[in-house]
Design an enzyme around this catalytic site. Structure first.
Site, PDB file in Angstrom:
ATOM      1  N   GLN A 251       0.822  -1.209   0.000  1.00  0.00           N
ATOM      2  CA  GLN A 251       0.000   0.000   0.000  1.00  0.00           C
ATOM      3  C   GLN A 251       0.858   1.261   0.000  1.00  0.00           C
ATOM      4  OE1 GLN A 251      -2.389   0.198   3.595  1.00  0.00           O
ATOM      5  NE2 GLN A 251      -0.710  -0.514   4.867  1.00  0.00           N
ATOM      6  N   HIS A 273       1.104  -4.550   3.131  1.00  0.00           N
ATOM      7  CA  HIS A 273      -0.184  -4.652   3.809  1.00  0.00           C
ATOM      8  C   HIS A 273      -0.372  -6.078   4.319  1.00  0.00           C
ATOM      9  CE1 HIS A 273      -4.884  -4.083   3.574  1.00  0.00           C
ATOM     10  NE2 HIS A 273      -4.476  -4.570   4.738  1.00  0.00           N
ATOM     11  N   PHE A 321      -0.981  -5.084  14.467  1.00  0.00           N
ATOM     12  CA  PHE A 321      -1.198  -5.261  13.028  1.00  0.00           C
ATOM     13  C   PHE A 321      -0.677  -6.618  12.575  1.00  0.00           C
ATOM     14  CE2 PHE A 321       0.066  -3.547   8.584  1.00  0.00           C
ATOM     15  CZ  PHE A 321      -1.096  -4.050   8.034  1.00  0.00           C
ATOM     16  N   GLU A 325      -2.761  -9.808  11.003  1.00  0.00           N
ATOM     17  CA  GLU A 325      -2.443 -10.421   9.714  1.00  0.00           C
ATOM     18  C   GLU A 325      -2.118 -11.901   9.874  1.00  0.00           C
ATOM     19  OE1 GLU A 325      -2.493  -9.236   6.483  1.00  0.00           O
ATOM     20  OE2 GLU A 325      -3.606  -7.586   7.378  1.00  0.00           O
ATOM     21  N   LYS A 328      -5.549 -13.783  10.568  1.00  0.00           N
ATOM     22  CA  LYS A 328      -6.467 -13.884   9.428  1.00  0.00           C
ATOM     23  C   LYS A 328      -5.835 -14.590   8.238  1.00  0.00           C
ATOM     24  CE  LYS A 328      -9.598 -11.193   6.515  1.00  0.00           C
ATOM     25  NZ  LYS A 328     -10.162  -9.859   6.213  1.00  0.00           N
ATOM     26  N   HIS A 329      -4.564 -14.334   7.972  1.00  0.00           N
ATOM     27  CA  HIS A 329      -3.953 -14.844   6.744  1.00  0.00           C
ATOM     28  C   HIS A 329      -2.796 -15.822   7.001  1.00  0.00           C
ATOM     29  CE1 HIS A 329      -6.308 -11.942   4.471  1.00  0.00           C
ATOM     30  NE2 HIS A 329      -5.853 -10.968   5.259  1.00  0.00           N
TER      31      HIS A 329
END
Length: 449
Positions: A251, A273, A321, A325, A328-329
């Site tokens: 980003q 990101h 952060f 991440e 979720k990923h």
């Protein structure tokens, strides 16, 4: 922990000089066996691994276990043949232990080591404690992560531009037998040591072995990212994971902060990101159940320093952060990667191996100049620039007539591929809002071109 360890673990501990890519002395007398009769076992292991054909590298401080220390742990004689027969996955775990026997602080005397109270090793996040426990004379003792002491035997060997301490025990990092232990394949260990011997900080402008050696040139084949495949789980197959490719989203921070309330400065370069497992059918996995855990405090310090420049949270703490991440990923990236460290190292490594700034600059697009002048940039030109750089088309996203993100796709061997959908932006030039100059420790990220 030590008693049950088999020969395989002992072998790595005796090879503290895994450095095929180091600048060598070229002196055949600079191998361990030539420097001390007490280090013939270590020398045999080095030969078995095919390391250091020209001897020890200059500028290193090495803690080399004695023959008896090796043989006690291995419960017998160690030979070059037995080392050469080890499977690659075992060598990778052992190479991490190799790094644990090398100090990155240059040549260090016993007084310096004891005075500092600790030793920063070449293993990311791995440290030793050091103390002078002598009563009437100096007696340097190192203590590893398992709490086991290793005393220095005699005076250090000062030869071939290196400082070599013979120690009476093998040093073991924490979690060596844990499945999540961050293995370091021999070639990557060599790159770490090459960086330290050259006097370059591991997390400075020159990437270390967790990261790619260099960015690919314009129109090149992306060879700068080849070393990253060592971060993959050994023997992993496409059918072992529930996704088809990885999407690296980067980003433009000033765009984000132009539409969101930010708590920090946004810099004039693209930042990560996330690295997202994606499926070709559009049903992308998220928040996958796993026993693997992530604690930002346990990231290797060298990797964390890079992430603080390249994977920035603009609205809160970086730890939060990164944890989001991962949850979720990152959890869905398993078992392509063996653990969280490998996942984050891959994201940072891909960001550097496939530098957007470099790709755009080679195509004539200077994002910093565009941001400072207010000149718009064509999203289609950005797609063509990236495609020209490493032969794979990215996605470009926009928001409120501003460039928002550039997303690159990689197959399961971390090679660039075309993203399924190209630019979703208008054809007209879009702005790149102006941000701040990078702080000194992050200037390398701003100037990767």
């Amino acid at each position: 922990m030590r008693g049950p360890l088999a020969v395989l673990l002992a072998l790595a501990c005796c090879a503290p000089l895994d450095a095929r890519r180091l600048t060598q002395t070229g002196d055949a007398q600079c191998n361990l066996a030539s420097l001390s009769d007490e280090l013939t076992a270590a020398d045999a292991i080095i030969a078995g691994l095919g390391l250091l054909p020209n001897g020890v590298p200059a500028g290193s401080t090495i803690f080399a276990p004695s023959n008896s220390a090796v043989q006690d742990l291995a419960r017998g004689q160690v030979t070059a043949h037995s080392v050469a027969a080890l499977p690659d996955s075992t060598k990778a775990a052992l190479a991490a232990t190799v790094l644990y026997h090398v100090s990155l602080g240059g040549l260090q005397s016993a007084d310096q080591l004891a005075g500092a109270g600790g030793v920063t090793t070449a293993l990311p996040g791995g440290n030793l404690s050091a103390a002078d426990e002598g009563w009437l004379s100096s007696a340097l003792v190192l203590t590893d992560a398992t709490g086991t002491p290793a005393a220095v035997e005699g005076s250090p060997i000062q030869a071939c531009g290196a400082e070599i301490y013979v120690v009476d025990a093998v040093l073991l990092p924490a979690g060596l037998l844990d499945p999540g232990f961050p293995s370091v394949p021999p070639e990557q260990a060599a790159a770490i040591l090459a960086g330290s011997s050259a006097g370059a900080p591991l997390m400075g402008p020159s990437p270390d072995a967790w990261l790619p050696a260099e960015a690919p040139s314009a129109g090149g084949d992306g060879s700068g990212g080849n070393a990253l495949t060592a971060l993959l789980t050994p023997g992993i197959q496409p059918g072992d994971v529930n996704f088809d490719y990885l999407l690296l989203s980067r980003q433009w921070g000033p765009t984000f902060c132009a539409t969101t309330s930010c708590s920090r400065d946004a810099y004039n370069y693209f930042t990560v990101h996330g690295l997202w497992p994606n499926s070709a059918d559009g049903n992308h996995p998220a928040s996958c159940p796993t026993d693997a855990t992530f604690d930002p405090a346990e990231l290797p310090s060298t990797l964390r320093a890079r992430m603080e420049c390249e994977w920035i949270s603009y609205t809160g703490s970086s730890d939060s952060f990164w944890s989001y991440e991962w949850g979720k990923h990152g959890t869905c990236s398993l078992p392509l990667f063996p653990n969280a460290t490998a996942f984050f190292a891959a994201a940072v490594g891909l960001n550097e191996a496939y530098s957007l700034e470099a790709a755009l600059s080679n195509y004539g697009i200077d994002v910093q100049a565009a941001a400072q002048s207010g000149q718009g940039v064509s999203p289609s030109d950005m797609v063509q620039a990236v495609q020209a750089a490493w032969g794979a088309a990215p996605q470009v996203t926009c928001r409120s007539q501003m460039i928002q993100e550039v997303r690159s796709c990689f197959d399961l061997s971390l090679q660039p591929i075309d993203c399924p959908v190209g630019s979703g932006c208008p054809n007209s030039p879009q702005s790149l809002p102006d941000g701040s100059d990078a702080p000194p420790q992050c200037s390398y990220a701003e100037r990767r071109r």
